[in-house]
Design a protein around this motif. Structure first.
Motif, PDB file in Angstrom:
ATOM      1  N   THR A 416       0.945  -1.197   0.102  1.00 27.84           N
ATOM      2  CA  THR A 416       0.137   0.195  -0.067  1.00 27.84           C
ATOM      3  C   THR A 416       0.834   1.066  -0.143  1.00 27.84           C
ATOM      4  O   THR A 416       2.015   1.204   0.310  1.00 27.84           O
ATOM      5  CB  THR A 416      -0.918   0.039   1.195  1.00 27.84           C
ATOM      6  OG1 THR A 416      -0.038  -0.149   2.453  1.00 27.84           O
ATOM      7  CG2 THR A 416      -1.971  -1.171   1.176  1.00 27.84           C
ATOM      8  N   VAL A 417       0.201   2.490  -0.299  1.00 28.67           N
ATOM      9  CA  VAL A 417       1.011   3.353  -0.389  1.00 28.67           C
ATOM     10  C   VAL A 417       1.856   3.837   0.851  1.00 28.67           C
ATOM     11  O   VAL A 417       2.861   4.329   0.786  1.00 28.67           O
ATOM     12  CB  VAL A 417       0.056   4.779  -0.698  1.00 28.67           C
ATOM     13  CG1 VAL A 417       0.744   6.138  -0.730  1.00 28.67           C
ATOM     14  CG2 VAL A 417      -0.669   4.609  -2.101  1.00 28.67           C
ATOM     15  N   GLY A 418       1.346   3.831   1.924  1.00 36.46           N
ATOM     16  CA  GLY A 418       2.122   3.821   3.299  1.00 36.46           C
ATOM     17  C   GLY A 418       3.261   3.145   3.379  1.00 36.46           C
ATOM     18  O   GLY A 418       4.160   3.550   3.604  1.00 36.46           O
ATOM     19  N   GLN A 420       4.876   1.829   1.000  1.00 37.36           N
ATOM     20  CA  GLN A 420       5.945   2.088  -0.094  1.00 37.36           C
ATOM     21  C   GLN A 420       6.899   3.076   0.269  1.00 37.36           C
ATOM     22  O   GLN A 420       8.036   3.164  -0.089  1.00 37.36           O
ATOM     23  CB  GLN A 420       5.016   2.718  -1.314  1.00 37.36           C
ATOM     24  CG  GLN A 420       4.287   1.439  -2.215  1.00 37.36           C
ATOM     25  CD  GLN A 420       3.623   2.136  -3.505  1.00 37.36           C
ATOM     26  OE1 GLN A 420       4.084   2.980  -3.974  1.00 37.36           O
ATOM     27  NE2 GLN A 420       2.245   1.660  -3.488  1.00 37.36           N
ATOM     28  N   MET A 422       7.770   6.031   0.075  1.00 35.82           N
ATOM     29  CA  MET A 422       8.195   7.040  -0.893  1.00 35.82           C
ATOM     30  C   MET A 422       8.699   8.196  -0.122  1.00 35.82           C
ATOM     31  O   MET A 422       9.418   9.259  -0.250  1.00 35.82           O
ATOM     32  CB  MET A 422       7.425   7.396  -2.234  1.00 35.82           C
ATOM     33  CG  MET A 422       7.398   5.972  -3.330  1.00 35.82           C
ATOM     34  SD  MET A 422       9.210   5.552  -3.778  1.00 35.82           S
ATOM     35  CE  MET A 422       9.280   6.805  -5.077  1.00 35.82           C
ATOM     36  N   ASP A 423       7.748   8.724   0.693  1.00 33.67           N
ATOM     37  CA  ASP A 423       7.874   9.916   1.684  1.00 33.67           C
ATOM     38  C   ASP A 423       9.344   9.874   2.424  1.00 33.67           C
ATOM     39  O   ASP A 423      10.202  10.814   2.289  1.00 33.67           O
ATOM     40  CB  ASP A 423       6.585  10.277   2.425  1.00 33.67           C
ATOM     41  CG  ASP A 423       6.373   9.059   3.190  1.00 33.67           C
ATOM     42  OD1 ASP A 423       6.805   7.953   3.043  1.00 33.67           O
ATOM     43  OD2 ASP A 423       5.523   9.264   4.232  1.00 33.67           O
ATOM     44  N   HIS A 439       8.257   8.492   8.691  1.00 29.58           N
ATOM     45  CA  HIS A 439       7.731   7.427   8.501  1.00 29.58           C
ATOM     46  C   HIS A 439       7.828   6.473   9.424  1.00 29.58           C
ATOM     47  O   HIS A 439       7.261   5.482   9.651  1.00 29.58           O
ATOM     48  CB  HIS A 439       7.987   6.956   6.976  1.00 29.58           C
ATOM     49  CG  HIS A 439       7.547   5.474   6.430  1.00 29.58           C
ATOM     50  ND1 HIS A 439       8.293   4.547   6.742  1.00 29.58           N
ATOM     51  CD2 HIS A 439       6.404   5.473   5.771  1.00 29.58           C
ATOM     52  CE1 HIS A 439       7.540   3.498   6.215  1.00 29.58           C
ATOM     53  NE2 HIS A 439       6.559   3.710   5.658  1.00 29.58           N
TER      54      HIS A 439
ATOM     55  N   ILE B  50       4.995  -1.972  -8.837  1.00 31.88           N
ATOM     56  CA  ILE B  50       5.011  -0.908  -8.055  1.00 31.88           C
ATOM     57  C   ILE B  50       6.368  -0.638  -7.654  1.00 31.88           C
ATOM     58  O   ILE B  50       6.948   0.449  -7.737  1.00 31.88           O
ATOM     59  CB  ILE B  50       3.991  -1.026  -6.980  1.00 31.88           C
ATOM     60  CG1 ILE B  50       2.383  -1.024  -7.462  1.00 31.88           C
ATOM     61  CG2 ILE B  50       4.326  -0.142  -5.787  1.00 31.88           C
ATOM     62  CD1 ILE B  50       1.499  -1.570  -6.316  1.00 31.88           C
ATOM     63  N   ASN B  54       8.731   2.579  -8.532  1.00 35.06           N
ATOM     64  CA  ASN B  54       9.159   3.487  -7.429  1.00 35.06           C
ATOM     65  C   ASN B  54      10.551   3.627  -7.487  1.00 35.06           C
ATOM     66  O   ASN B  54      11.255   4.342  -7.328  1.00 35.06           O
ATOM     67  CB  ASN B  54       8.595   3.038  -6.106  1.00 35.06           C
ATOM     68  CG  ASN B  54       7.144   3.460  -5.774  1.00 35.06           C
ATOM     69  OD1 ASN B  54       6.609   3.939  -6.607  1.00 35.06           O
ATOM     70  ND2 ASN B  54       6.700   2.717  -4.674  1.00 35.06           N
ATOM     71  N   THR B 280      12.204  -1.068  -2.655  1.00 35.45           N
ATOM     72  CA  THR B 280      12.417  -0.012  -3.677  1.00 35.45           C
ATOM     73  C   THR B 280      13.890   0.447  -3.541  1.00 35.45           C
ATOM     74  O   THR B 280      14.532   0.601  -4.553  1.00 35.45           O
ATOM     75  CB  THR B 280      11.359   1.181  -3.226  1.00 35.45           C
ATOM     76  OG1 THR B 280       9.993   0.420  -3.254  1.00 35.45           O
ATOM     77  CG2 THR B 280      11.532   2.340  -4.097  1.00 35.45           C
TER      78      THR B 280
END
Lengths: 514, 514
Positions: A416-418, A420, A422-423, A439, B50, B54, B280
């Protein structure tokens, strides 16, 4: 019956129960595993078809023996088998057809509904070691198991976050008469724990005692309509079904209670000295055993089991955590899934006499294979030592801790985005570090599996604290868990009725030993 | 240089070599593993896409840092990257395109051609622990490693059936000057073993020494055309490539020698505290590192590595054999295979201070994951202890024994007619046993993997022999292997030339420590 599982702790129910709940040590229990990862498949389609076809040939040409069991022979004959003496030969396809009425999964109820387990599909339910006549701990060494030891293991299982099931004969209480110990074991599971448990299989009437005590615990109506026990029915490999085990199976199946139908095989002795040959035999045995359960009662819940180990050709001892066991466990998982049945295999298996590195390598090999094989019910998941002769207190808590890793692996990878992150990658950039980033702060508590046992202290701290090894850490954890243990609340009337049943049964016949 | 690896053993070559061969203890060495089993894939296609997308975003938006390396920055700029200061940002697709020239597998040559290894595809090559400043054994406890310890580990690796590769810095010989110890380490690998080995990476000119010594050992022409070293190039995660490591990489790539390009990550510190985030970052780092190797020399052999562990949020210590490490190792295997590169990961990882049960559980978890992840080169496959701070002699032989199980699992299941064992099933029938049957007699010797270490003796024998645990058994095995060790034969002229190189280099500069 020791005082610990009995009258002295006759609190529970009513006001006493509420007081007990308020002061209770909070125990955390994980829900049974629901896999979000694939199964590992070691056999290709061609290999599967060879083994399945060979198993049908074994059933048709060699057949299986149902010993001292005329009623079973009649059931088989009526179903279309070729019965000669005690030998039952099954025309190809018959066993598989009969197996079709067995459910692909079932719920085993616990007296605490939060502890109910679903067995089958993508689930994995973990239960402790079963059957050792000895126990071992660092302080007392190896000795015959007693009912007091048994009660301790039930308590440890109750306190263990990653064990979902209280098991059955976690060790043999050798200080209780052979014909009465099943009563004390059942009483311990029923009163000292609220997790699901197993029934007695050592005689058909002991299976009946198990059913009758469940009727007291759950109510007769509930038991008639629900599965409240999963019990272990061993096949006498090769290809033999004895009347004791089949008698117990008949009692359980007739009462809609679940049985694990499982060969107990030391490869090279009770099965051919090859993986493909063993897979063939186990498949034939499972097909015949499960088919028979469905002759007794179509729809009765069963688990297809595979307890398989190799033999050490030097000493004749069974060996564990071996590559051959891995192949068989993976392969049987595929075959059992194609049968649409729940699967039992793997465990904390090891040959070592001590809870040392050998024990841990062997155990870890088997636990990992069990997870990836798609096992649905893992008996012996904690505490097994010395080829199953010994239940080890220290190894029990070591294994129980490792079972946490299976839960986390089974979750699969969160994308899920969380997750991942990326932040985080943007915030930190090249050369930075992640310990303080937003994070990490938001997620570190739940991100990683955490051991309750292993040592990760700085070397100096560890040295100052006495250079403790895993056995020493485990011994301390056993003591702490037993110190913290509080029995789950129970209605006094239920407890009284269970104890009266046990007392009456015990008074009804003399002690038998041996 | 101690006498052991040097002049005193200056036999070998000519008549002396032939005499040595006649009296040699026969050592058995397994060929590298060629998997006949599937890989385990924890990520589905969506998850893979994904993470790969990323990683491209990380390379394009965040970029990587090449520190103190103007020549690298120029190469990047010329290749089409956006270079600002030391930050290199790669347009999407560039790194992946550059990686395409790296070979999907390569042969690393050993001075004994029978020990050559193929790295890539379905192979798995096993090498010992790398880097610990300390050693430990039961007798001497934990202490700084010396060149004598180093030589012992090289001998143990040479004697170990299941290790295919002599490794590199099996422990840090802290009694030799920092600027000279690489010479003694290389000399030990070259003279005490005939298995393939790793070069020095701690400075570019030490990498050059490695190449130059290989030219003596193999001949300059052979080295120009063949890969004779695989060396470990660590990325400074996150996303940073320092000039020391890149300098060594440049030397090796320019000489067509192989490098493992590998992040060294403690999750939560050098990477995000999530599996997907770590995957990632590692993917981005591998893409950039491998792409850079191909800028230096298109076609240079490289291995994409992933050394990943979690952090214990209580102590800050790295943890091993964890579920998160399993997820990352499985997932990176998939990503690296999609890149068409050889893959390095997993090992005998553990956090324990002792070769006890904790160490073995953790190690076994990682070894099994490594096998099923499709790892092609497993550094640290034996001897790792205490988070890599310690090389343990006892654990080395324990782990080396377990590596045998990986070989046997990798074979897959034989379903040829002989292995189907239908003759055995027919011969034995219900209720019989297989120990004496013809199929067992014909096959028992090769049927099962056999430990060279573990205890399967009867309890009474084991008790009489002192109740030895795995550490005690392993200590005895270490002694036996070192006692039995004989150096593989070598031309005296080659040995003399190697020693002259080392002596000259040592004389050319003062000792540096620290």
């Amino acid at each position: 019956m020791s005082e610990d599982g009995g009258r002295r702790r006759a609190r529970g129910g009513g006001g006493a129960a509420r007081r007990a709940e308020r002061t209770a040590v909070r125990i955390e229990v994980a829900r049974f595993i629901e896999r979000n990862i694939p199964n590992f498949e070691v056999l290709n389609e061609e290999a599967l078809q060879i083994i399945e076809a060979n198993a049908e040939t074994v059933l048709e040409e060699i057949g299986v023996a149902f010993v001292d069991n005329p009623a079973a022979l009649k059931l088989w004959k009526d179903a279309g088998a070729d019965v000669q003496g005690e030998r039952v030969r099954l025309p190809k396809g018959l066993a598989r057809k009969l197996c079709a009425t067995a459910p692909s999964s079932y719920v085993q109820h616990a007296r605490n509904p939060a502890r109910n387990v679903e067995i089958g599909g993508r689930t994995l339910v973990l239960a402790p070691v079963y059957g050792p006549p000895f126990v071992r701990d660092a302080a007392g060494g190896r000795r015959y198991a007693t009912i007091a030891d048994f009660q301790k293991f039930v308590k440890l299982t109750y306190m263990s976050k990653w064990l979902h099931h209280s098991g059955g004969t976690v060790c043999e209480p050798t200080d209780v008469a052979v014909n009465k110990r099943h009563l004390d074991m059942l009483l311990a599971h029923m009163t000292l724990s609220d997790k699901p448990f197993m029934g007695s299989v050592t005689e058909p009437r002991r299976a009946q005692d198990s059913v009758d005590m469940c009727k007291i615990l759950f109510g007769a109506e509930f038991v008639a309509e629900n599965t409240v026990m999963t019990s272990l029915i061993n096949i006498n490999s090769p290809l033999t079904f004895d009347s004791t085990m089949m008698g117990a199976l008949e009692v359980f199946a007739a009462n809609n209670q679940a049985s694990i139908i499982s060969p107990f095989i030391v490869g090279g002795a009770m099965a051919p000295v090859s993986v493909a040959g063993t897979l063939t035999q186990v498949t034939a045995e499972i097909l015949a055993g499960v088919a028979y359960s469905q002759l007794v009662r179509p729809g009765a819940p069963v688990i297809a089991g595979a307890f398989v180990t190799s033999i050490d050709m030097n000493s004749g001892a069974p060996t564990f955590g071996t590559p051959e066991a891995a192949h068989i466990t993976y392969g049987m998982g595929q075959i059992v899934r194609r049968l649409g049945l729940p699967y039992r295999s793997a465990g904390s298996f090891c040959g070592s006499k001590l809870p040392d590195a050998q024990a841990a390598y062997e155990t870890s090999n088997s636990l990992n294979v069990g997870l990836l094989s798609g096992v649905n019910f893992m008996l012996h998941a904690a505490g097994w030592l010395e080829g199953g002769l010994v239940a080890s207190f220290e190894k029990f808590v070591m294994d129980a801790d490792q079972l946490g890793t299976l839960h986390h692996i089974a979750r699969g990878v969160d994308v899920t985005v969380g997750a991942q992150a990326m932040d985080a990658l943007r915030e930190v950039g090249p050369g930075g570090h992640f310990l303080g980033c937003a994070h990490t702060q938001a997620n570190f508590k739940e991100a990683f599996w955490r051991t309750d046992l292993f040592d990760y202290k700085p070397f100096e701290t560890w040295a100052e604290e006495g250079e403790r090894d895993t056995v020493a850490l485990a011994g301390a954890r056993v003591e702490k868990l037993l110190r913290d243990y509080q029995a789950p609340p129970m209605e006094p009337a239920t407890r009284e009725a269970l104890m009266a049943y046990v007392d009456n049964k015990k008074a009804s016949e003399p002690d038998a030993f041996g």
